[in-house]
Design a protein around this motif. Sequence first.
Motif, PDB file in Angstrom:
ATOM      1  N   TYR A   1       8.495  -4.430   5.179  1.00 22.67           N
ATOM      2  CA  TYR A   1       8.166  -5.576   3.807  1.00 22.67           C
ATOM      3  C   TYR A   1       7.204  -6.288   3.821  1.00 22.67           C
ATOM      4  O   TYR A   1       6.513  -7.173   3.208  1.00 22.67           O
ATOM      5  CB  TYR A   1       9.573  -6.134   3.986  1.00 22.67           C
ATOM      6  N   CYS A   2       6.400  -6.305   5.374  1.00 17.70           N
ATOM      7  CA  CYS A   2       5.105  -7.253   5.235  1.00 17.70           C
ATOM      8  C   CYS A   2       4.203  -6.402   4.572  1.00 17.70           C
ATOM      9  O   CYS A   2       3.552  -7.472   3.999  1.00 17.70           O
ATOM     10  CB  CYS A   2       4.476  -6.969   6.448  1.00 17.70           C
ATOM     11  N   VAL A   3       3.826  -5.182   4.538  1.00 16.56           N
ATOM     12  CA  VAL A   3       3.476  -4.440   3.334  1.00 16.56           C
ATOM     13  C   VAL A   3       3.135  -5.249   1.968  1.00 16.56           C
ATOM     14  O   VAL A   3       2.268  -5.745   1.491  1.00 16.56           O
ATOM     15  CB  VAL A   3       2.821  -2.972   3.901  1.00 16.56           C
TER      16      VAL A   3
ATOM     17  N   GLY B   1       0.552   0.564   5.546  1.00 17.19           N
ATOM     18  CA  GLY B   1      -0.093   0.333   4.881  1.00 17.19           C
ATOM     19  C   GLY B   1      -1.263   1.350   4.200  1.00 17.19           C
ATOM     20  O   GLY B   1      -1.363   1.986   3.140  1.00 17.19           O
ATOM     21  N   PHE B   2      -2.055   1.542   4.945  1.00 19.02           N
ATOM     22  CA  PHE B   2      -3.710   2.270   4.959  1.00 19.02           C
ATOM     23  C   PHE B   2      -2.902   3.794   5.554  1.00 19.02           C
ATOM     24  O   PHE B   2      -3.525   4.946   4.699  1.00 19.02           O
ATOM     25  CB  PHE B   2      -4.343   1.319   5.281  1.00 19.02           C
TER      26      PHE B   2
ATOM     27  N   LEU C   1      -7.416 -13.540  10.460  1.00 18.78           N
ATOM     28  CA  LEU C   1      -6.865 -12.155   9.335  1.00 18.78           C
ATOM     29  C   LEU C   1      -6.674 -11.497   9.793  1.00 18.78           C
ATOM     30  O   LEU C   1      -6.195 -10.351   9.842  1.00 18.78           O
ATOM     31  CB  LEU C   1      -8.266 -11.874   8.508  1.00 18.78           C
ATOM     32  N   ALA C   2      -7.104 -10.686  11.454  1.00 17.19           N
ATOM     33  CA  ALA C   2      -6.566  -9.422  11.788  1.00 17.19           C
ATOM     34  C   ALA C   2      -5.626  -9.318  12.494  1.00 17.19           C
ATOM     35  O   ALA C   2      -4.765  -7.900  12.004  1.00 17.19           O
ATOM     36  CB  ALA C   2      -6.789 -10.020  13.735  1.00 17.19           C
ATOM     37  N   PRO C   3      -3.814 -10.250  12.846  1.00 14.90           N
ATOM     38  CA  PRO C   3      -3.474  -9.645  12.477  1.00 14.90           C
ATOM     39  C   PRO C   3      -2.223  -8.944  11.227  1.00 14.90           C
ATOM     40  O   PRO C   3      -1.685  -8.186  11.258  1.00 14.90           O
ATOM     41  CB  PRO C   3      -2.472 -10.715  13.238  1.00 14.90           C
ATOM     42  N   ALA C   4      -3.220 -10.347  10.570  1.00 17.12           N
ATOM     43  CA  ALA C   4      -2.327  -9.835   8.992  1.00 17.12           C
ATOM     44  C   ALA C   4      -2.447  -7.996   8.845  1.00 17.12           C
ATOM     45  O   ALA C   4      -2.178  -7.323   8.063  1.00 17.12           O
ATOM     46  CB  ALA C   4      -2.295 -10.439   8.192  1.00 17.12           C
ATOM     47  N   THR C   5      -4.859  -7.571   9.304  1.00 14.34           N
ATOM     48  CA  THR C   5      -4.836  -7.002   8.769  1.00 14.34           C
ATOM     49  C   THR C   5      -4.594  -5.641   9.280  1.00 14.34           C
ATOM     50  O   THR C   5      -4.077  -4.305   8.897  1.00 14.34           O
ATOM     51  CB  THR C   5      -6.265  -6.799   8.591  1.00 14.34           C
ATOM     52  N   LEU C   6      -4.167  -5.913  10.205  1.00 15.46           N
ATOM     53  CA  LEU C   6      -3.793  -4.924  11.503  1.00 15.46           C
ATOM     54  C   LEU C   6      -2.108  -4.233  10.674  1.00 15.46           C
ATOM     55  O   LEU C   6      -2.478  -3.048  10.811  1.00 15.46           O
ATOM     56  CB  LEU C   6      -3.394  -4.921  12.423  1.00 15.46           C
ATOM     57  N   ILE C   7      -1.548  -5.004  10.543  1.00 17.96           N
ATOM     58  CA  ILE C   7       0.063  -4.289   9.875  1.00 17.96           C
ATOM     59  C   ILE C   7      -0.232  -3.896   8.842  1.00 17.96           C
ATOM     60  O   ILE C   7      -0.222  -2.848   8.447  1.00 17.96           O
ATOM     61  CB  ILE C   7       1.142  -5.718  10.142  1.00 17.96           C
ATOM     62  N   LEU C   8      -1.261  -4.770   7.655  1.00 18.34           N
ATOM     63  CA  LEU C   8      -0.902  -3.235   6.176  1.00 18.34           C
ATOM     64  C   LEU C   8      -2.361  -2.329   6.434  1.00 18.34           C
ATOM     65  O   LEU C   8      -2.026  -1.218   6.303  1.00 18.34           O
ATOM     66  CB  LEU C   8      -1.919  -4.666   5.389  1.00 18.34           C
TER      67      LEU C   8
END
Lengths: 292, 476, 277
Positions: free
Chosen positions: C146-148, A22-23, A11-18
């Motif tokens: 866009y990934c977000v 995103g945060f 999950l780490a790569p996706a979570t890192l970007i988000l």
Amino acid sequence: MRQSNIGWLFLAPATLILFVIGFIPFIYILYVGFFDWNTNAVDPTLRWAGLQNYRSLVFDTTFLNSLTRTLVFAFFVVVSELLLGYVLARALMADRLWGRQFFRTIHTLPIVVAPIAVGATWRLLCVPGFGIVPYYLKLWFGIDYNIATNSYHAFATAIVMDLWHWTPFVTLSLMAGLTALPKEPLEQAQIDGGNKLQIFWYVIVPMLKPVLLTTVFIRLMDALRSVDEIWMLTKGGPAEATRFIGLHIWINVFPKTDYGYGAAMSLLTLYVTIVLSWLLFVAMTGRKGGAQ
Amino acid sequence: MNSFVKAVGVGIISLGLWSSTALAQDSWWKTAAQPYQGAIIRGVSESTPASKYVEQVLGPKFTEETGIKVEFEATSWDQMYDKAIKDMEANTGIYDFVYIEQDIVYTYLARNFLVDITKSLAENAKIASPDFKPENFTTFLNYFKDPKSGDVMGVPMEAFIKPYLYRKDLFDDPAIQKAYKDSTGADLKPATTHEEYTQVAKFFTEYGADKELWGTTVQASSSHPAAFYEFFESVAPTFGVYNWGIDGTTFAATEANGGQMNSAAAKKALNYWIDLLKYAPPESTSSTWDEVAGTFAAGRAAQGLVYGENAAWIATDETKSTVVGKVGVALPPVEAGVMEAAEAGKGYIGYYDGGAFGIPHSSKNKDASLLFLQYIGQASVQTDWALAGSRIVMNSTYDDPKIVDQDKKMNGYYTLMREDGKLFAGAPPFPFHSQVLQVAAPFIYKAIVGEIKPDDALDQAATAAEAELVKLGYRK
Amino acid sequence: MRRSGIASFVLWICLTILTLLPVWWMLVVSMRPRVKLYSKSFLIDDLYWDNFLAVLNSSTFLQYLWNSMIVATSNAAMVCALGLLAAFGLSRYKISGGDNVFFWLITNRMAPPAVFLLPLFLLFTKWFVFGDFMLFDTKIGLILLYCVFNLPFAIWLLKGMLDGIPLELDEAARVDGATTSQVLLHVILPLARPGLAVTFILTWIFAWNEYLFAATLTSSAGARTVTTALAEYVSVTGTNWGEMAAMAFLTTLPALIVLGFVQKHIVTGLTFGALKG
């Protein structure tokens, strides 16, 4: 199921970007919202303002009107799309409908059109003096339709444009729900002598509830977000009749460079959206009604 | 497509001219550009006919002579600002030269966005072209000088006035003249007062009821700043309300505090302007400057205030315009006393618009850009550029036989600009241009759609503008 | 039932006309020369291609088109790769707080984009700056951004797919001595291929269609996408509606072409896999 540490690794790569894109922005506007900051002011630096931005927002009629307008718009489009979508889904499922696949494909078309192109297209249709809509409404029905002077016309056009763009989605998702419904309760209800309305209300709606709520949820959130189409169609006009909240924030943040106030505005809007989605989320999962 | 072909055609002609005259200069540009071989400079501009000419003709020509590549983005007015300001604000260094419209130059100066051209050239004589002479330019250059030092901060690339265009063929038609005389008792001629203008507009609207013809254009988009601009820059001044009605020293906008934005004259002006919508085609309430030009070119209006950048193509380009050869130009109608004030230099009767190219501080190729700006600032490139974009920034251009010839086809637009250009003025020197525009314009929109009365609109606009000025820290 | 079939047929004929009308009008306008623009006829008078040629001859537009291709494709590839990894983790491992992650992912997708404009602009121009490089006005910035918005839906779409692949297959491969990465590559990947294709195409369309962020976080022709070209064009040309219509049509075309492939999956995509279309 395996142990969780390695799971997190995936999950780490996706979570890192988000997290980063995103945060962190949330934290940043939370911070900026406490300042008076306009890069075009005499003093262009950040000046501590405490809660002043939020205090002003509560009395800012332009902001509040824009927010209300957005909610009214969202309410109208969601309700009409739901009704229309249901009728169309039933019609598409009718026995012996010749050309079903063709109709379905055509009907899906608006969904994939870029919102900005939807706005451009509708502008071509509706712009006074040029478009065919004002021309033929006048010619055939004697209606003086003008989206540049009449607030109601502009608002209604925004709604119709959204109906054109998104009703297909509602149709398709309701159809997916209807197809998956078990046949027995319906047949049982018919045997018991229920009329159509009763069957719809007491049998179909409860069974369809998870699908209905999911659809409402998605549509409501999207309706609250809409900016592109409106920007192309009316630029928020006439006057401020279609200046929805996204557009209003954009105007404050960019042409006006009012960063501090814009940040506060963004946060408050986000808060309203989260409360709304939370209420819907609770409705979706919390009640025993039909959700698993 | 056609305009592209035409521009290329113009380009080829100018190439021919160049090859004969440019030999002597060739060596200078080449030598000066030696250290910057292969550099790429990027620019952003509003997509006007004059900009297109830079993109399609001057840029490639410059590349050929110097080996410096020019990448040019011509985009819409609002996007151009958006792009340029974001770049300069973020210090990205995307653009090496940007379009500076006359009205935004004060914001850029206040924020130190621009490179001082005079100073840079003095410091680096190797790249100072002998053919670039600030004194060649018309007084329009003064708008792009730093008020403190007098240094040049931008090289003018287009300039025009917003004249009163009318349909010469209709105004000269004896039958129409007679009908006008019969219905109003007056002679049909271009209006000099607001009453006459309204009367003419009313007459043509009635006359054109079944012909898709209306009395006047109005640049009255109910959601675009164009409406604010037409009112405050072109209409209010003809009623004697200048500088948007904002006092330049106290930053007051309301009459109560010494401003003019909601004065009796301003209210009279707004009532007059809103009233004109009755005699305007239906697209007027969604018209910006482009649509106004389009409406006039489509033959849908008998008269109107149209930006000069469009005057040439409306009057001469048959691929886009249906009124070629039928366009007359005149000075806008004014209230009593305003013309006298303008002649005495105490006021103005309309907008003298245009723009320059300047170099942002964030640019990474300042020297190469300086060369380019000087290149487009030579007297020798001006004529063909003027033919393509109906813009004139140098006095010498007016005398060129080709321009004199085009002037005839346009029924004297250039003559009007040359002789009466002094009666027009640019936007007021406000660094808070965009901020005040954003808060005040919605009230003008509301007046256009009839949501509020024009008088109330100005009262509220003035109050809002003043509040914003306090918030920004200008008004104490 | 027969009568309802006929009624439905008539209803759908009308609806199809209504659906196609705006698109048709766009085509009609795109084939009109400037001097004929105010004509109100519904028909294409003659095949006038100059508007299309003008748009296709504009090097800026072609550049924007290219940028859109790169951004949409890279974003789709990245989302598929990261989404598959994350879905694998969620589907095959017990992760504490998985439900919270779900809600958090959803909020990322659902928040009004306007809310992100200011912070992202400031972060892209002031914080995420490394020497001469800043995220502002780059294609990479857009791809990451866009990934977000696309990852959440990809993860949940793919998780649904992976949950459908029997766990026994993994176990069998492991018994044969396969490592985790081999399981992922040789067992899961081939079986998840149809799901990945749908995810790829839908993500691609979403990225292609996005406007607000592209307009805010990019500026030069080196990074701007085709939707921003269309928005720029409206005010550039004023009454040059013909070219605008041509451009709108060209912008829409790629999405229309892939419509046939994903038509059945659009509902699944838009509802995060909560509903199977």
